[in-house]
Design a protein around this motif. Structure first.
Motif, PDB file in Angstrom:
ATOM      1  N   GLU A   1      -4.178   9.920 -31.431  1.00 35.75           N
ATOM      2  CA  GLU A   1      -4.245   9.747 -32.886  1.00 35.75           C
ATOM      3  C   GLU A   1      -4.395   8.284 -33.266  1.00 35.75           C
ATOM      4  O   GLU A   1      -5.164   7.933 -34.172  1.00 35.75           O
ATOM      5  CB  GLU A   1      -2.982  10.337 -33.524  1.00 35.75           C
TER       6      GLU A   1
ATOM      7  N   GLU B   1      -7.927   7.106 -32.584  1.00 28.14           N
ATOM      8  CA  GLU B   1      -8.862   7.617 -33.584  1.00 28.14           C
ATOM      9  C   GLU B   1      -8.716   6.858 -34.899  1.00 28.14           C
ATOM     10  O   GLU B   1      -9.708   6.468 -35.526  1.00 28.14           O
ATOM     11  CB  GLU B   1      -8.637   9.110 -33.801  1.00 28.14           C
ATOM     12  N   ARG B   2      -7.474   6.635 -35.302  1.00 23.75           N
ATOM     13  CA  ARG B   2      -7.209   5.986 -36.585  1.00 23.75           C
ATOM     14  C   ARG B   2      -7.651   4.513 -36.576  1.00 23.75           C
ATOM     15  O   ARG B   2      -8.271   4.037 -37.527  1.00 23.75           O
ATOM     16  CB  ARG B   2      -5.715   6.081 -36.906  1.00 23.75           C
TER      17      ARG B   2
ATOM     18  N   LYS C   1     -11.098  12.610 -31.132  1.00 19.65           N
ATOM     19  CA  LYS C   1     -10.408  13.589 -30.294  1.00 19.65           C
ATOM     20  C   LYS C   1     -11.430  14.542 -29.685  1.00 19.65           C
ATOM     21  O   LYS C   1     -12.439  14.854 -30.296  1.00 19.65           O
ATOM     22  CB  LYS C   1      -9.412  14.403 -31.133  1.00 19.65           C
TER      23      LYS C   1
END
Length: 317
Positions: A58, A61-62, A68
């Protein structure tokens, strides 16, 4: 050279030049994997991330746009960057996680894709992974030389070694990393002869004749570094025992063009150098006497440093 793998070559070589490098999955988003994923993304590829810790995925990705992965079916290249040490002892080699990842790829991925192991592994590991993958994938070992403390100088894109389980594996790996198909002299297997450029990571590669050589190259690099540090530790204790300035002696000796004595600190720490040195020692029934002696030097040096710290603490009380 790869006589035992000719049938495997025929099985996976049907992809030849048609294999595409579009969707790249970086497996393991830790200290090595995350910089690799960022670099691959900067080169314009469609990058995905996989890690046992969902929070790590996460975060990737952020912060960096590393997507993902939903499934492995559409992945073209698997870059394996997971740790190869025990969780309870970072200086002890362990490849259980690596083999588990390999089984997952074998179960879920499409035949003929590229699997590259960038993690440091003991000799024989890559070929074992090739067996788990049932000879259905192009498998190479391209050990990293990325250095966290000097990433600007020694980043993901520096020259590195690559070895393939088969000739077609090596060709495919080189195409992905440095973008050149050098061709091979195996017309009976339908190989393309000659040079051809491809979209790639733009990383210069030094190819070796067997994948075992690629595996050994990495652990020998770190074993050599272990020896260099251990000698500096040994020299430091020698100087202290004989009333000699280590710093002045070191500076004087290092004026010679081919000498570079290091500066000892708190012992040979971290997980890479001690772990990889153990990998090298365990790679043969004939043990390196000089490396085993270096391990003893590091133990003695640690005890020496601990003694100095205790003496300082007594004085300060």
């Amino acid at each position: 050279m790869f006589q035992n793998y000719l049938e495997a070559e025929k099985l996976i070589n049907h992809t030849k030049d048609e294999i595409s490098f579009e969707k790249i999955l970086v497996m393991g988003l830790g200290q090595l994997g995350l910089p690799v994923a960022k670099y691959v993304k900067e080169k314009g590829f469609d990058v995905y991330g996989y890690d046992n810790n969902p929070l790590v995925v996460e975060n990737a990705e952020r912060q960096y746009g590393i997507k993902k992965v939903d499934n492995f079916r559409d992945i073209d290249v698997f870059l394996i960057c997971i740790s190869t040490h025990r969780e309870d002892d970072i200086s002890s080699p362990q490849v259980d996680g690596l083999l588990a990842i390999t089984r997952k790829i074998a179960k879920e991925a499409t035949n003929g894709k590229l699997v590259s192991i960038e993690s440091t592994v003991p000799r024989g590991t890559t070929r074992k992974m090739f067996e788990i993958l049932e000879h259905r994938f192009h498998v190479v070992h391209a050990p990293h030389r990325w250095y966290a403390l000097e990433e600007d100088l020694h980043g993901v894109n520096q020259l590195r070694v690559i070895g393939g389980v088969c000739d077609c594996c090596l060709r495919t790996g080189i195409r992905f990393y440095d973008g050149v198909d050098h061709g091979v002299e195996k017309e009976d297997l339908g190989y393309y002869s000659g040079n051809k450029s491809y979209r790639s990571l733009g990383i210069p590669m030094y190819s070796v004749s067997t994948v075992e050589l690629a595996e050994l190259s990495k652990i020998v690099e770190n074993a050599d570094r272990y020896l260099q540090i251990a000698f500096a530790e040994d020299l430091y204790m020698f100087c202290k025992a004989n009333g000699i300035s280590f710093t002045e002696l070191r500076d004087a000796v290092n004026t010679k063009w081919n000498v570079n004595i290091l500066e000892p600190r708190d012992g040979i720490g971290g997980h890479c150098i001690p772990k990889d040195t153990r990998m090298f020692l365990e790679s043969s029934e004939i043990k390196s006497k000089i490396l085993m002696s270096a391990q003893e030097v590091d133990k003695d040096y640690r005890k020496y440093i601990e003694g100095l710290v205790k003496d300082v603490n007594k004085i300060n009380r």
